[in-house]
Design a protein around this motif. Structure first.
Motif, PDB file in Angstrom:
ATOM      1  N   GLY A  42       0.910  -1.097  -0.010  1.00  0.00           N
ATOM      2  CA  GLY A  42       0.021   0.019  -0.038  1.00  0.00           C
ATOM      3  C   GLY A  42       0.829   1.246  -0.096  1.00  0.00           C
ATOM      4  N   SER A  43       0.502   2.173  -0.680  1.00  0.00           N
ATOM      5  CA  SER A  43       1.159   3.521  -0.702  1.00  0.00           C
ATOM      6  C   SER A  43       0.813   4.603   0.317  1.00  0.00           C
ATOM      7  CB  SER A  43       1.208   4.074  -2.015  1.00  0.00           C
ATOM      8  OG  SER A  43       0.074   4.296  -2.616  1.00  0.00           O
ATOM      9  N   GLY A  44      -0.301   4.278   1.191  1.00  0.00           N
ATOM     10  CA  GLY A  44      -0.752   5.548   2.060  1.00  0.00           C
ATOM     11  C   GLY A  44       0.258   5.692   3.013  1.00  0.00           C
ATOM     12  N   PRO A  45       0.145   6.902   3.993  1.00  0.00           N
ATOM     13  CA  PRO A  45       1.203   7.321   4.699  1.00  0.00           C
ATOM     14  C   PRO A  45       1.469   6.042   5.893  1.00  0.00           C
ATOM     15  CG  PRO A  45      -0.714   8.592   5.111  1.00  0.00           C
ATOM     16  CD  PRO A  45      -0.935   7.774   3.934  1.00  0.00           C
ATOM     17  N   GLN A  46       0.245   5.233   6.052  1.00  0.00           N
ATOM     18  CA  GLN A  46       0.212   4.311   7.192  1.00  0.00           C
ATOM     19  C   GLN A  46       0.152   2.891   6.735  1.00  0.00           C
ATOM     20  OE1 GLN A  46       0.573   4.528  10.443  1.00  0.00           O
ATOM     21  NE2 GLN A  46       0.538   6.548  10.660  1.00  0.00           N
ATOM     22  N   ASP A  47       0.660   3.012   5.295  1.00  0.00           N
ATOM     23  CA  ASP A  47       0.539   1.607   4.719  1.00  0.00           C
ATOM     24  C   ASP A  47       2.039   0.960   4.804  1.00  0.00           C
ATOM     25  OD1 ASP A  47      -2.169   1.489   4.442  1.00  0.00           O
ATOM     26  OD2 ASP A  47      -2.031   2.229   2.031  1.00  0.00           O
ATOM     27  N   GLY A  48       2.166  -0.279   4.575  1.00  0.00           N
ATOM     28  CA  GLY A  48       3.363  -1.012   4.379  1.00  0.00           C
ATOM     29  C   GLY A  48       3.929  -1.559   5.640  1.00  0.00           C
ATOM     30  N   LYS A  49       2.960  -1.316   6.580  1.00  0.00           N
ATOM     31  CA  LYS A  49       3.214  -1.781   8.078  1.00  0.00           C
ATOM     32  C   LYS A  49       3.747  -3.358   8.189  1.00  0.00           C
ATOM     33  CE  LYS A  49       1.698   1.742  11.037  1.00  0.00           C
ATOM     34  NZ  LYS A  49       1.208   2.183  12.337  1.00  0.00           N
ATOM     35  N   LEU A  50       2.985  -3.908   7.466  1.00  0.00           N
ATOM     36  CA  LEU A  50       3.219  -5.656   7.428  1.00  0.00           C
ATOM     37  C   LEU A  50       4.626  -5.834   6.826  1.00  0.00           C
ATOM     38  CD1 LEU A  50      -0.163  -7.402   6.532  1.00  0.00           C
ATOM     39  CD2 LEU A  50       1.497  -7.708   8.464  1.00  0.00           C
ATOM     40  N   LEU A  51       5.065  -4.992   5.970  1.00  0.00           N
ATOM     41  CA  LEU A  51       6.188  -5.142   5.090  1.00  0.00           C
ATOM     42  C   LEU A  51       7.320  -4.754   6.299  1.00  0.00           C
ATOM     43  CD1 LEU A  51       7.153  -6.047   2.505  1.00  0.00           C
ATOM     44  CD2 LEU A  51       7.526  -3.652   1.792  1.00  0.00           C
ATOM     45  N   ALA A  52       7.168  -3.841   6.866  1.00  0.00           N
ATOM     46  CA  ALA A  52       8.095  -3.312   7.762  1.00  0.00           C
ATOM     47  C   ALA A  52       8.303  -4.389   9.205  1.00  0.00           C
ATOM     48  CB  ALA A  52       7.691  -2.123   8.482  1.00  0.00           C
ATOM     49  N   ALA A  53       6.942  -4.875   9.441  1.00  0.00           N
ATOM     50  CA  ALA A  53       7.028  -6.018  10.310  1.00  0.00           C
ATOM     51  C   ALA A  53       7.769  -7.288   9.992  1.00  0.00           C
ATOM     52  CB  ALA A  53       5.506  -6.343  10.863  1.00  0.00           C
ATOM     53  N   ILE A  54       7.743  -7.518   8.637  1.00  0.00           N
ATOM     54  CA  ILE A  54       8.243  -8.795   8.054  1.00  0.00           C
ATOM     55  C   ILE A  54       9.728  -8.735   8.257  1.00  0.00           C
ATOM     56  CG2 ILE A  54       8.633 -10.228   6.403  1.00  0.00           C
ATOM     57  CD1 ILE A  54       5.742  -9.773   5.447  1.00  0.00           C
ATOM     58  N   GLY A  55      10.084  -7.470   7.869  1.00  0.00           N
ATOM     59  CA  GLY A  55      11.962  -7.140   7.849  1.00  0.00           C
ATOM     60  C   GLY A  55      12.026  -7.125   8.978  1.00  0.00           C
ATOM     61  N   ASN A  56      11.581  -6.600  10.077  1.00  0.00           N
ATOM     62  CA  ASN A  56      12.069  -6.394  11.496  1.00  0.00           C
ATOM     63  C   ASN A  56      12.105  -8.070  12.081  1.00  0.00           C
ATOM     64  OD1 ASN A  56      13.068  -4.667  12.749  1.00  0.00           O
ATOM     65  ND2 ASN A  56      11.121  -3.355  13.049  1.00  0.00           N
ATOM     66  N   SER A  57      10.910  -8.651  11.796  1.00  0.00           N
ATOM     67  CA  SER A  57      10.945 -10.065  12.468  1.00  0.00           C
ATOM     68  C   SER A  57      12.060 -10.899  11.978  1.00  0.00           C
ATOM     69  CB  SER A  57       9.615 -10.739  12.316  1.00  0.00           C
ATOM     70  OG  SER A  57       8.682  -9.772  13.007  1.00  0.00           O
ATOM     71  N   LEU A  58      12.163 -10.929  10.559  1.00  0.00           N
ATOM     72  CA  LEU A  58      13.085 -11.701   9.802  1.00  0.00           C
ATOM     73  C   LEU A  58      14.455 -11.497  10.237  1.00  0.00           C
ATOM     74  CD1 LEU A  58      12.278 -12.117   6.266  1.00  0.00           C
ATOM     75  CD2 LEU A  58      12.247 -13.689   7.922  1.00  0.00           C
ATOM     76  N   ARG A  59      14.940 -10.089  10.507  1.00  0.00           N
ATOM     77  CA  ARG A  59      16.406  -9.573  10.780  1.00  0.00           C
ATOM     78  C   ARG A  59      16.475 -10.064  12.189  1.00  0.00           C
ATOM     79  NH1 ARG A  59      17.237  -5.977  14.331  1.00  0.00           N
ATOM     80  NH2 ARG A  59      15.428  -5.048  14.230  1.00  0.00           N
ATOM     81  N   ARG A  60      15.458 -10.153  13.050  1.00  0.00           N
ATOM     82  CA  ARG A  60      15.477 -10.681  14.594  1.00  0.00           C
ATOM     83  C   ARG A  60      15.862 -12.375  14.450  1.00  0.00           C
ATOM     84  NH1 ARG A  60      10.848  -7.638  17.187  1.00  0.00           N
ATOM     85  NH2 ARG A  60      11.635  -5.561  17.025  1.00  0.00           N
TER      86      ARG A  60
END
Lengths: 320, 277
Positions: B67-85
């Motif tokens: 999603g391109s809204g200001p609050q979108d893309g949260k799942l992507l950020a979450a996946i990135g963080n969780s995978l890194r961890r």
């Protein structure tokens, strides 16, 4: 998954529960000063009196999340809850009506006594507790941070917003686990009494203190099936609010008795008195404030659109 | 008269081809989606705030991922963080588990004591360690990492020590005869022959670590993560987000497991433990 299954089973059971006039009224509330009308109505027995032969089954919850889960599962007919969870639930299409206000203001930002935080700006890089993610205080904290040019870590900023039940904040402060907390009263005054510092009063937190903190909601199906019960309860609610405003000292004693029953501990009367001065009790519902609240909810990323709150508002029930 | 070899008379099991299997899996998925849609959107057995339909969940996934809204893309950020961890935690767990497993394989008293305790700890669900981790490290990433490492290193340690124990004595004797001693025998002879069993341990460790991560994040939900997304979904009565996050957690866990499984199968074939189909 278990939660979903529990919800599913409960929802199935609930569909048949309100075919006829109810034998019990199930009420949800929190052991907070911002829920004082609930505490006073229970302590003085006014709710039960108003309901007559119908039994009142009152249950206390620690957060709007668990309360709204019970509401969604059809386990509550009436509930005192913050506008945050109520608006979110309305957005998802839960059958609820906001029938009256209960309290306004009454949320403060407290910093741990040995933290360097003096103003809102100092929250940068710090850990701040809210009762739960997506709750009323969380949404106003995110807005407050935005006004200071700050952002929560979850939104790519550097303020660590962490969900901690208000009752656990004193322990979290003692263990240095968080630096500040945005809490509803009486927890703010209780923290102050322990030597922690108030850095944001109920007025500077949002809208000059003109914001709803607790509302009374009713399950739409229950209200349709039991209009007289709802009206009776609303009268008792209005009575409780009037009593709090007319006889604050007696109300504080009643509130403290209920809090002691729920938490096993009595508050210092001076703490309760201080918390009392920061909270207003009213039955009014301010649609403008609620709409602004819904906009903040979108701003915080908890919803994508502002629902038409008018459809969920039935203050007229109160006037019957 | 023709001589029949036993191989000719053995019943031949025809396995479906790779494409055939994929087709079956896709068919099953479609059926599942259809059933879900039937229950939620057609029969409307549950209100959407209790059990949302596939379309609503898809909306959450699409907004959350691209999603391109200001609050979108949260799942992507979450996946990135969780995978890194989880990669950090899993990496450290494999390292720690490998060393402890080697020590346990080399020294019997350690195996008899620590090995038994580790089996006991392994039976404790990871979530039980979270309160302890929070008190010890605070409400932060380190608490989550602690739980991930704790869950991840035990299967590795047990697999390594177990695999070293199960090396055929002939190999050990052959190694000794050829002059390998001590550490040389372990790294040159025993460890290489234990690789297939160790890989099985690594796969178990992955699934343990992934589960521990999500459990830990659910309770320590301060920064963007899949666990925090579950908590936000729950707190904002957004069941579609909860289901979307569950699907993503399952998909990532499954993909990693499939990758490790493929590696394991390849190694087992290379070692002659499995016959190429």
């Amino acid at each position: 998954m278990t939660r979903i299954l529990t919800l599913l089973t409960a929802a199935l059971l609930a569909t048949s529960a309100h075919a006829q006039s109810a034998a019990t009224v199930r009420l949800g509330y929190f052991p907070n000063l911002t829920h004082a009308p609930a505490l006073v109505g229970l302590e003085r027995g006014t709710f039960q009196k108003a309901l007559g032969n119908v039994k009142l089954d009152a249950r206390s919850f620690v957060s709007g999340t668990t309360l709204m889960e019970a509401f969604a599962a059809g386990q509550l007919d009436l509930a005192y809850v913050g506008p945050g969870p109520a608006i979110n639930a309305a957005t998802r299409g839960m059958p609820l009506q906001m029938v009256a206000g209960a309290s306004e203001a009454g949320a403060v930002l407290v910093a741990r006594r040995d933290s360097p935080i003096k103003t809102y700006k100092d929250l940068a890089g710090k850990r701040v507790a809210v009762p739960s993610l997506g709750n009323t205080q969380d949404i106003s904290l995110r807005h407050l941070l935005g006004e200071q040019g700050l952002k929560a870590q979850t939104d790519g900023g550097n303020v660590n917003v962490t969900p901690i039940p208000p009752a656990d904040v004193p322990a979290a402060f003692a263990a240095n686990r968080v630096d500040a907390a945005l809490v509803p009263e009486p927890w703010g005054a209780a923290l102050e009494a322990q030597g922690h510092r108030l850095i944001g009063s109920e007025k500077t937190v949002w809208r000059g203190g003109q914001y709803p903190t607790t509302l009374l909601i009713v399950n739409t199906k229950f209200a349709q099936a039991n209009p007289t019960l709802v009206t009776a309860f609303l009268k008792a609610h209005a009575d409780a609010v009037a009593f709090i405003n007319k006889k604050p000292a007696a109300a504080q004693t009643a509130i403290n008795n209920q809090l002691a029953r729920l938490t096993g501990q009595k508050l210092d009367p001076r703490v309760l008195q201080r918390a009392f001065t920061r909270t207003r009790f009213t039955t009014g519902l301010d649609l403008n404030a609620l709409n602004e609240y819904a906009a903040l909810n979108v701003e915080a990323g908890y919803a994508r659109n502002v629902p038409d709150l008018k459809a969920f508002l039935s203050p007229s029930l109160l006037k019957k | 008269m023709t001589i029949t070899s036993p191989l000719d008379t053995a019943p031949t099991v025809r396995r479906p081809s790779r494409w055939g299997r994929l087709l079956w899996q896709l068919g099953g998925l479609t059926l599942l989606l259809a059933l879900w849609w039937l229950v939620t959107d057609v029969l409307k057995l549950y209100p959407p705030y209790v059990f949302p339909g596939p379309r609503e969940v898809w909306t959450e996934i699409s907004y959350g991922l691209w999603g391109s809204g200001p609050q979108d893309g949260k799942l992507l950020a979450a996946i990135g963080n969780s995978l890194r961890r989880v990669l950090l935690g899993y990496g450290l767990a494999v390292l720690l588990g490998g060393v402890i497993g080697l020590l346990m394989g080399a020294w019997r008293p350690l195996r008899d004591t620590l090995g038994a305790y580790l089996t006991g700890i392994q039976s404790v669900p990871s979530i039980a360690f979270v309160p302890f981790a929070i008190l010890f490290f605070g409400l932060n990433e380190r608490a989550v990492l602690f739980v991930v490492i704790l869950e991840g290193f035990i299967p590795v340690a047990l697999a390594v020590s177990g695999a070293l124990m199960n090396v055929p004595p002939a190999l050990r004797i052959a190694g000794r005869t050829l002059g390998a001693r001590g550490l040389g025998l372990t790294t040159g002879v025993l460890l290489p022959s234990a690789v297939p069993s160790i890989l099985t341990g690594l796969r178990t460790a992955w699934s343990f670590a992934w589960r521990a991560l999500v459990g830990g994040e659910l309770l320590v939900s301060a920064s963007a993560s899949l666990g925090a997304q579950l908590e936000v979904g729950r707190n904002t009565a957004n069941m579609a987000l909860v289901i979307a996050t569950i699907l993503i957690i399952g998909t990532i866990g499954g993909l990693f497991d499939a990758g490790l499984r493929a590696l394991e199968g390849r190694v087992r074939r290379d070692y002659g433990l499995e016959v190429q189909q």
